[in-house]
Design a protein around this motif. Sequence first.
Motif, PDB file in Angstrom:
ATOM      1  N   TYR A 128      92.804 -90.768 -59.256  1.00 21.44           N
ATOM      2  CA  TYR A 128      93.980 -91.641 -59.219  1.00 21.44           C
ATOM      3  C   TYR A 128      95.031 -90.964 -58.356  1.00 21.44           C
ATOM      4  CZ  TYR A 128      98.014 -94.325 -60.826  1.00 21.44           C
ATOM      5  OH  TYR A 128      99.149 -95.096 -60.890  1.00 21.44           O
ATOM      6  N   PRO A 148      97.659 -92.533 -55.931  1.00 24.48           N
ATOM      7  CA  PRO A 148      98.294 -93.656 -55.235  1.00 24.48           C
ATOM      8  C   PRO A 148      98.955 -93.200 -53.935  1.00 24.48           C
ATOM      9  CG  PRO A 148      99.574 -92.995 -57.152  1.00 24.48           C
ATOM     10  CD  PRO A 148      98.280 -92.252 -57.233  1.00 24.48           C
ATOM     11  N   GLU A 167     101.844-100.906 -48.017  1.00 23.97           N
ATOM     12  CA  GLU A 167     100.610-101.226 -48.729  1.00 23.97           C
ATOM     13  C   GLU A 167     100.271-100.060 -49.627  1.00 23.97           C
ATOM     14  OE1 GLU A 167      97.390-102.176 -46.162  1.00 23.97           O
ATOM     15  OE2 GLU A 167      98.030-104.258 -45.857  1.00 23.97           O
ATOM     16  N   VAL A 168      99.859-100.378 -50.856  1.00 24.01           N
ATOM     17  CA  VAL A 168      99.489 -99.342 -51.811  1.00 24.01           C
ATOM     18  C   VAL A 168      97.970 -99.215 -51.849  1.00 24.01           C
ATOM     19  CG1 VAL A 168      99.468-100.959 -53.746  1.00 24.01           C
ATOM     20  CG2 VAL A 168      99.773 -98.530 -54.188  1.00 24.01           C
ATOM     21  N   SER A 169      97.488 -97.993 -51.955  1.00 25.22           N
ATOM     22  CA  SER A 169      96.060 -97.720 -52.082  1.00 25.22           C
ATOM     23  C   SER A 169      95.878 -96.506 -52.994  1.00 25.22           C
ATOM     24  CB  SER A 169      95.433 -97.458 -50.709  1.00 25.22           C
ATOM     25  OG  SER A 169      96.061 -96.347 -50.077  1.00 25.22           O
ATOM     26  N   LEU A 221      94.572 -96.518 -56.044  1.00 27.41           N
ATOM     27  CA  LEU A 221      94.708 -96.798 -57.481  1.00 27.41           C
ATOM     28  C   LEU A 221      93.364 -96.804 -58.192  1.00 27.41           C
ATOM     29  CD1 LEU A 221      97.390 -99.665 -57.427  1.00 27.41           C
ATOM     30  CD2 LEU A 221      97.742 -97.198 -57.705  1.00 27.41           C
ATOM     31  N   ALA A 266      90.297-101.983 -56.715  1.00 26.92           N
ATOM     32  CA  ALA A 266      90.540-102.812 -55.531  1.00 26.92           C
ATOM     33  C   ALA A 266      91.263-104.102 -55.878  1.00 26.92           C
ATOM     34  CB  ALA A 266      89.205-103.116 -54.838  1.00 26.92           C
ATOM     35  N   GLU A 276      94.935-103.313 -56.489  1.00 24.68           N
ATOM     36  CA  GLU A 276      95.625-103.041 -55.222  1.00 24.68           C
ATOM     37  C   GLU A 276      95.915-104.335 -54.469  1.00 24.68           C
ATOM     38  OE1 GLU A 276      93.110-100.343 -53.173  1.00 24.68           O
ATOM     39  OE2 GLU A 276      93.406 -98.704 -54.606  1.00 24.68           O
ATOM     40  N   LYS A 277      94.937-105.244 -54.431  1.00 24.22           N
ATOM     41  CA  LYS A 277      95.140-106.516 -53.741  1.00 24.22           C
ATOM     42  C   LYS A 277      96.240-107.333 -54.416  1.00 24.22           C
ATOM     43  CE  LYS A 277      92.707-110.697 -52.242  1.00 24.22           C
ATOM     44  NZ  LYS A 277      91.408-111.418 -52.225  1.00 24.22           N
ATOM     45  N   ASN A 305      99.619-105.688 -53.435  1.00 21.29           N
ATOM     46  CA  ASN A 305      99.943-105.848 -52.007  1.00 21.29           C
ATOM     47  C   ASN A 305     100.271-107.292 -51.656  1.00 21.29           C
ATOM     48  OD1 ASN A 305      99.640-103.127 -51.374  1.00 21.29           O
ATOM     49  ND2 ASN A 305      97.424-103.326 -51.102  1.00 21.29           N
ATOM     50  N   VAL A 312     102.251-100.391 -61.630  1.00 15.65           N
ATOM     51  CA  VAL A 312     101.009-100.130 -60.898  1.00 15.65           C
ATOM     52  C   VAL A 312      99.798-100.046 -61.824  1.00 15.65           C
ATOM     53  CG1 VAL A 312     102.174 -98.972 -58.987  1.00 15.65           C
ATOM     54  CG2 VAL A 312     101.412 -97.630 -60.951  1.00 15.65           C
ATOM     55  N   GLY A 314      99.813-104.355 -62.342  1.00 13.50           N
ATOM     56  CA  GLY A 314     100.195-105.217 -61.240  1.00 13.50           C
ATOM     57  C   GLY A 314     101.240-106.255 -61.585  1.00 13.50           C
TER      58      GLY A 314
END
Length: 469
Positions: A269, A271, A302-304, A306, A309, A312-313, A316, A376, A379
């Motif tokens: 994890y 981020p 854009e966050v990645s 985590l 997927a 994250e989508k 974002n 996070v 979401g």
Amino acid sequence: MSTKEQDVVLAKNRLAEFKSSYIDAITQYVLKTQGGWDSGVATSSLLDIQRKGAEYYNFCEEFVGNSSLLGAHGDGLWAQGFAEDCYAILQTMPQHFSLLQSGFERLKIEGSYRPSSTEYANMQRLCKKYLKAPLIRSLRQSLVENSLPTYGLDNREGFTLTSGVRIVVSFSFGVVFLIAIIAIAIFLPNPTDFQYIIFRLVASLSAAGVVAVMSGFIEIKFGGWLRAGGALAVFAAVFWTNPAEKIMGEKPSESVPQQHVPTPPSAPYQPKLEYRKVSKHIKDYRRDTNVDVATIELEYVEVSGLGDAYLEKKINSQIQHRIGVNESFDGTEDRIMHVRSARIDGGVLSVVAEGYFYGHNAAGAHNEVISLNINVRNGEPVEFKDLFRSGYVEKINTMASSELTKTIPENWFKTVSDNQCYYFDNSYLYLCFSEYEAAAGANGIVTVRLSLDDLRGLVSLNGPLAYIL
């Protein structure tokens, strides 16, 4: 400082002094009226008896009540002896008031000298509690025959908890609920956020109940806003320190038999935020436009990292929608938006962006500020109202208005909203207002800073500010 025992002894000595003074007043009255009757002398002596008798009886009545506060009633032998003293005092009342009545009638003085219906009830209750029934019946009959109050003899004493009973109740309460919390932990290992708050509250009360019966003194301080001792200190320590926060924040993973399905390596994890930008130039289709080509320049993050997927989508998509990345532009306006700050702290992604839009042929551009605050872990957006307990609006408005007036006296701020633009750091909560929202256009974008220390009483225990404080 005197002890409880010394206070009781001093009070009994004063009672003896009042009694002696009362007897002296009766003696003087008899001596001054037995040889001859002088109205002036008799009146003075009779009033002296009335005053000193009232002092004697009233002090004894108050002493019975105060002796309970001093702890004397906890000594059964003392209480038995003093009940007998009160019985002797109450027995003198019929003669006392008969003497006053005959004297006032002879002097032809009208007035109220009889006690009220509930007077001397403390002494009567003490006698009723510790003396035998025949004595109480005899006393009551004597008072009734002389039209004196018997309220304390006729009514039960109000229920009160002794110190010993309070200790037992507190300890029992604490132990029972601590056992209940342990049982809940066994049968409900993954409570909801709301359930977890309730369990913390009950555990705090239970710990305070147990420690209330222990010797010694505990004192604890939380910053400059809370100082507590004893059981209250334990309650505050258990409730506010929240030692299980990290445990509750982790989701248990389901175990899979290794012989059937190999366990994939877990993704760390970590981020990460990456800045992105969209730039467009679109021709204005209108013939009468004052700007031929519209400029669109939108910066976002854009966050990645985590490890999910879908999550994250979801996050974002909210960022892009709020910034306007996917919006359809027809060339009739310029739109500029730059990210001023973006951070992940305490499980919350906070993005603040500033910019402006200018509608072609309009008188001027409009400066705008927006904020996004997203949990996070799931979401979901964290709106302004989620930071506080119910009823927060009025107090926040007062604080914000006071701060804003310091820099912009002629502002037109009225109130915050549930979806107010905001962001925060470890020390302050910032309220952000686009142009014309809180003040005249000349002031542009307006930011109001509120100290987190001043917001402690308003903060929701489920919100992100609770973990910072």
